[in-house]
Motif scaffolding. Structure first.
Motif, PDB file in Angstrom:
ATOM      1  N   GLU A  25       0.815  -1.219   0.000  1.00 47.63           N
ATOM      2  CA  GLU A  25       0.000   0.000   0.000  1.00 47.63           C
ATOM      3  C   GLU A  25       0.853   1.275   0.000  1.00 47.63           C
ATOM      4  N   GLY A  26       2.178   1.128   0.052  1.00 48.17           N
ATOM      5  CA  GLY A  26       3.063   2.287   0.078  1.00 48.17           C
ATOM      6  C   GLY A  26       3.222   2.904   1.445  1.00 48.17           C
ATOM      7  N   ASP A  27       2.771   2.203   2.482  1.00 42.64           N
ATOM      8  CA  ASP A  27       2.851   2.714   3.854  1.00 42.64           C
ATOM      9  C   ASP A  27       4.154   2.198   4.469  1.00 42.64           C
ATOM     10  N   VAL A  28       5.275   2.876   4.124  1.00 47.57           N
ATOM     11  CA  VAL A  28       6.582   2.281   4.385  1.00 47.57           C
ATOM     12  C   VAL A  28       6.975   2.340   5.860  1.00 47.57           C
ATOM     13  N   GLY A  29       6.494   3.318   6.615  1.00 44.35           N
ATOM     14  CA  GLY A  29       6.856   3.406   8.027  1.00 44.35           C
ATOM     15  C   GLY A  29       6.379   2.199   8.813  1.00 44.35           C
ATOM     16  N   PRO A  30       5.076   1.942   8.821  1.00 45.11           N
ATOM     17  CA  PRO A  30       4.588   0.735   9.518  1.00 45.11           C
ATOM     18  C   PRO A  30       5.169  -0.555   8.933  1.00 45.11           C
ATOM     19  N   ALA A  31       5.435  -0.564   7.614  1.00 47.56           N
ATOM     20  CA  ALA A  31       6.028  -1.762   7.008  1.00 47.56           C
ATOM     21  C   ALA A  31       7.401  -2.040   7.614  1.00 47.56           C
ATOM     22  N   GLU A  32       8.199  -0.989   7.768  1.00 48.22           N
ATOM     23  CA  GLU A  32       9.527  -1.165   8.368  1.00 48.22           C
ATOM     24  C   GLU A  32       9.407  -1.735   9.784  1.00 48.22           C
ATOM     25  N   VAL A  33       8.504  -1.161  10.572  1.00 50.05           N
ATOM     26  CA  VAL A  33       8.321  -1.627  11.952  1.00 50.05           C
ATOM     27  C   VAL A  33       7.952  -3.112  11.961  1.00 50.05           C
ATOM     28  N   PRO A  51      12.898  -6.307   0.813  1.00 57.36           N
ATOM     29  CA  PRO A  51      11.891  -5.279   1.113  1.00 57.36           C
ATOM     30  C   PRO A  51      12.393  -4.211   2.082  1.00 57.36           C
ATOM     31  N   LEU A  52      13.201  -4.594   3.078  1.00 55.14           N
ATOM     32  CA  LEU A  52      13.738  -3.593   3.998  1.00 55.14           C
ATOM     33  C   LEU A  52      14.661  -2.627   3.263  1.00 55.14           C
ATOM     34  N   ALA A  53      15.501  -3.148   2.369  1.00 61.74           N
ATOM     35  CA  ALA A  53      16.406  -2.277   1.601  1.00 61.74           C
ATOM     36  C   ALA A  53      15.602  -1.292   0.750  1.00 61.74           C
ATOM     37  N   ARG A  54      14.542  -1.776   0.143  1.00 65.66           N
ATOM     38  CA  ARG A  54      13.710  -0.892  -0.683  1.00 65.66           C
ATOM     39  C   ARG A  54      13.040   0.188   0.183  1.00 65.66           C
ATOM     40  N   ILE A  55      12.609  -0.209   1.369  1.00 66.28           N
ATOM     41  CA  ILE A  55      11.989   0.768   2.274  1.00 66.28           C
ATOM     42  C   ILE A  55      12.977   1.872   2.620  1.00 66.28           C
ATOM     43  N   TYR A  56      14.216   1.502   2.938  1.00 67.27           N
ATOM     44  CA  TYR A  56      15.204   2.517   3.305  1.00 67.27           C
ATOM     45  C   TYR A  56      15.477   3.475   2.139  1.00 67.27           C
ATOM     46  N   LEU A  57      15.480   2.953   0.911  1.00 64.32           N
ATOM     47  CA  LEU A  57      15.657   3.847  -0.245  1.00 64.32           C
ATOM     48  C   LEU A  57      14.449   4.765  -0.406  1.00 64.32           C
ATOM     49  N   LEU A  83      22.677  -6.518  -3.495  1.00 62.16           N
ATOM     50  CA  LEU A  83      23.851  -5.839  -4.053  1.00 62.16           C
ATOM     51  C   LEU A  83      23.416  -4.715  -5.003  1.00 62.16           C
ATOM     52  N   THR A  84      22.383  -4.964  -5.785  1.00 60.11           N
ATOM     53  CA  THR A  84      21.865  -3.935  -6.697  1.00 60.11           C
ATOM     54  C   THR A  84      21.334  -2.740  -5.922  1.00 60.11           C
ATOM     55  N   LEU A  85      20.558  -3.016  -4.882  1.00 59.77           N
ATOM     56  CA  LEU A  85      19.999  -1.922  -4.080  1.00 59.77           C
ATOM     57  C   LEU A  85      21.102  -1.170  -3.336  1.00 59.77           C
ATOM     58  N   ARG A  86      22.135  -1.885  -2.903  1.00 56.44           N
ATOM     59  CA  ARG A  86      23.266  -1.229  -2.263  1.00 56.44           C
ATOM     60  C   ARG A  86      24.004  -0.329  -3.277  1.00 56.44           C
ATOM     61  N   VAL A 246       6.014  18.538  -3.903  1.00 57.55           N
ATOM     62  CA  VAL A 246       7.451  18.297  -3.709  1.00 57.55           C
ATOM     63  C   VAL A 246       7.870  18.720  -2.306  1.00 57.55           C
ATOM     64  N   ASP A 247       7.346  19.846  -1.842  1.00 59.68           N
ATOM     65  CA  ASP A 247       7.702  20.322  -0.497  1.00 59.68           C
ATOM     66  C   ASP A 247       7.281  19.333   0.597  1.00 59.68           C
ATOM     67  N   SER A 248       6.263  18.529   0.315  1.00 56.94           N
ATOM     68  CA  SER A 248       5.762  17.603   1.336  1.00 56.94           C
ATOM     69  C   SER A 248       6.589  16.326   1.428  1.00 56.94           C
ATOM     70  N   LEU A 249       7.517  16.126   0.494  1.00 60.96           N
ATOM     71  CA  LEU A 249       8.309  14.889   0.475  1.00 60.96           C
ATOM     72  C   LEU A 249       9.477  14.978   1.452  1.00 60.96           C
ATOM     73  N   PRO A 250       9.909  13.852   2.030  1.00 59.64           N
ATOM     74  CA  PRO A 250      11.063  13.871   2.945  1.00 59.64           C
ATOM     75  C   PRO A 250      12.317  14.341   2.202  1.00 59.64           C
ATOM     76  N   ILE A 251      12.998  15.335   2.737  1.00 58.69           N
ATOM     77  CA  ILE A 251      14.129  15.927   2.036  1.00 58.69           C
ATOM     78  C   ILE A 251      15.262  14.918   1.856  1.00 58.69           C
ATOM     79  N   GLU A 252      15.398  13.968   2.810  1.00 65.57           N
ATOM     80  CA  GLU A 252      16.467  12.966   2.683  1.00 65.57           C
ATOM     81  C   GLU A 252      16.240  12.094   1.449  1.00 65.57           C
ATOM     82  N   TRP A 253      14.985  11.712   1.239  1.00 65.50           N
ATOM     83  CA  TRP A 253      14.663  10.900   0.065  1.00 65.50           C
ATOM     84  C   TRP A 253      14.701  11.745  -1.199  1.00 65.50           C
TER      85      TRP A 253
END
Length: 603
Positions: A25-33, A51-57, A83-86, A246-253
């Motif tokens: 569903e694209g709800d990456v925060g709860p997915a990570e938890v 999936p965890l690597a994709r979430i961090y990206l 390795l690809t995601l890294r 765009v302003d609403s997106l996490p700046i790190e991402w």
């Protein structure tokens, strides 16, 4: 699943399934938890590494991916993906060599897989390695002829090299293989816009906006189409939407998303939010140093904020890499033009005009530079060339029509005003310009008609209201003009502009004392306004208050130091009260300021 976990918090299968559901569903925060809880409960790392690597990206946390998701002990297929995601994570951090090594390690795991090739293509393009990107994309399509991502990779290479036909063909094949592929559908719409296939692009973008309302790139392309069809209101609305998304997106991402950074910067620049545009562009400039478009837009922001040294440095770097870049030449010419270095500006802008074909912006800047050099004929010619290509450019129309009026060519000025009014039929400012040119040409009746029409379009449009009152004054209808000004002052009792116009009215009506009263009130509201201040000096002197005129001149000079018109009024006011030494000092200051301006020196 949540009910099951309420019954048993240690149910591993429920945590794992819930994590996958959140991620889908694209709800990456709860997915990570949920994935991390599954790890705590002892799930096999192979189940959660990818999936965890994709979430961090997705969260813009590439360093967390590198620290938390290693390849040790993973089976070959999972190791290849990790390795690809890294590799992508290293690239996001600007670690190009580490990224290349990780992609190579992934390819070594399975030389027949297209996955690492597809992921490396955008990294190679960003590094300016177009041939390597082309080879990787071609091999990916060969290895995975039914993989939409492989066709997207090959299309992106063609797109970046300007092969729009080839790119469009591969994007369409990717959509056949995966109809809901958002990135590909956005890219295809962008090509349709570039090719001028506006109807097809608009249909695609309307469908995308309905299905992906939070996609900034879709909003940006819709803004381009709206602007192209002359719908400024819709274009502005879409650009505001881009900026908000765009302003609403996490700046790190966001720092790893070149297209979104550029979209946000363009939207904020269009909205004159220069500081916000600069923030995105400086990230782009640092993370994607080969993006010359971002570098030029950042230079434009510096020009708009009068930071000319930084703009010059950026543009000189662009021109060292691309000596024939007409846009960079134009921007550098604008930089020198803003600093009144007209000879250098003209040289650069002439080169830009020769290289840039019919870009009206170049001709506009060149015309203003030539005007600064005193070459009025060449200036008018270039401004006319620009206007003929963009008859809806109101600012250009105002400048060109005023130039024609100064040259005594009222018919040409009227032609410009009529054309811009026809191009912008609902714009009261265009009708106001038409009225001004007609009135200045002596056609008061048709000038009045244009002002009335402007006010019919926008009853609150103050310039037309004032100009209509000025026509009343010209026709000797002083009572009507006084009534108009009184209405405006009831709406805003501090409006210095209306007070000034009232002073002009009374002066024209032969009422100097009343004129002085109004200009005194206007000066109290705006003591630094040169036009109001000069009228105050003149009227005080005309009514016999020469010391008062001198005081007003001194006060205005203190607020407007270095203004030759103000200094001239001050010198005359000093002479009128026999302040010869003070007048001489003022005249010496004027001589210093005039430098090599012969006209000012004679004055």
């Amino acid at each position: 699943l949540k009910n099951a976990l309420q019954q048993d918090r240690n149910m591993l299968a429920a945590h794992l399934l819930l994590a996958k559901a959140y991620l889908a569903e694209g709800d990456v925060g709860p997915a990570e938890v949920a994935f991390r809880e599954a790890l705590r409960l002892g799930v096999n790392r192979a189940e959660v590494a990818v999936p965890l690597a994709r979430i961090y990206l997705l969260q813009g946390r590439p360093q967390t991916l590198l620290d938390a998701v290693s390849v040790d002990g993973l089976p070959a297929s999972v190791r290849l993906e990790v390795l690809t995601l890294r590799g992508t994570a290293y690239a996001s951090l600007g670690k190009v060599q580490e990224a290349a090594r990780s992609f190579a390690d992934a390819r070594a795991v399975d030389p027949g897989s297209a996955i690492p090739l597809v992921a490396e293509v955008p990294v190679l393009l960003a590094a300016g390695r177009g041939e390597a990107a082309r080879d990787a994309a071609a091999l990916a399509v060969t290895l995975a002829s039914q993989d939409a991502a492989a066709y997207n990779a090959r299309a992106s290479v063609a797109h970046a090299s300007g092969d729009l036909g080839g790119a469009l063909k591969d994007y369409e094949q990717a959509i056949v293989l995966k109809p809901d592929y958002l990135d590909v559908r956005v890219a295809r719409a962008g090509i349709l816009v570039d090719l001028g296939r506006d109807a097809d692009a608009r249909k695609d973008l309307d469908d995308l906006a309905a299905g992906a309302p939070a996609e900034p790139r879709v909003a940006y392309l819709r803004a381009l189409l709206a602007n192209r069809r002359g719908d400024a209101q819709a274009a502005s609305m879409h650009l505001d939407e881009v900026a908000r998304l765009v302003d609403s997106l996490p700046i790190e991402w966001l720092g790893g998303q070149e297209q979104l950074l550029m979209a946000g910067a363009l939207a904020h620049h269009a909205g004159r939010q220069y500081e916000k545009a600069r923030k995105y562009l400086e990230v782009l400039h640092t993370r994607y140093p080969r993006n010359q478009g971002a570098r030029k837009l950042l230079a434009a922001v510096y020009i708009d904020t009068a930071d000319y040294p930084r703009a010059t440095g950026l543009l000189e770097n662009v021109l060292r890499a691309q000596p024939g870049d007409a846009q960079a030449l134009h921007l550098l010419g604008r930089t020198y033009l803003a600093q009144k270095r007209y000879a250098k500006a003209t040289e650069l802008l002439e080169r830009a005009a020769a290289l840039g074909g019919g870009d009206p912006g170049v001709h506009t800047s060149l015309g203003f530079s030539q005007l600064g050099q005193g070459d009025r004929g060449a200036a008018i010619s270039n401004l006319r060339t620009a206007f003929d290509r963009t008859p809806g450019d109101l600012a250009l129309a105002v400048s060109l029509s005023n130039l024609y009026m100064r040259e005594g060519e009222a018919n040409k000025a009227l032609d410009v005003a009529q054309r811009v009014s026809a191009a912008l039929p609902s714009n009261p400012a265009a009708l106001n310009l038409l009225g001004m040119i007609r009135a200045a040409s002596g056609d008061l009746a048709n000038g009045r008609a244009a002002y009335v029409e402007a006010l019919r379009r926008d009853p609150a449009f103050l310039p037309a209201r004032l100009n209509l009152a000025r026509v009343d004054v010209e026709e000797g209808r002083f009572g009507d003009a006084r009534t108009a000004y009184a209405v405006l002052l009831r709406k805003n009792s501090h409006d210095a502009k209306v007070m000034y116009e009232s002073a002009l009215l009374e002066q024209r009506a032969g009422q100097p004392a009343e004129a002085l009263r109004w200009v005194e009130k206007a000066a109290a509201e705006q003591p630094a306004d040169v036009r109001i201040g000069l009228m105050l000096i003149t009227l005080r002197a005309a009514t016999g208050d020469k010391p008062g005129a001198r005081d007003a001149a001194r006060a205005l000079s203190a607020r407007r130091p270095g203004n030759l018109a103000v200094l001239e009024a001050l010198a005359r006011a000093e002479i009128d009260v026999n302040g010869i030494k003070a007048a001489q000092q003022t005249l010496r200051e004027m001589t210093r300021l005039a430098e090599f301006d012969a006209g000012a020196l004679v004055r």
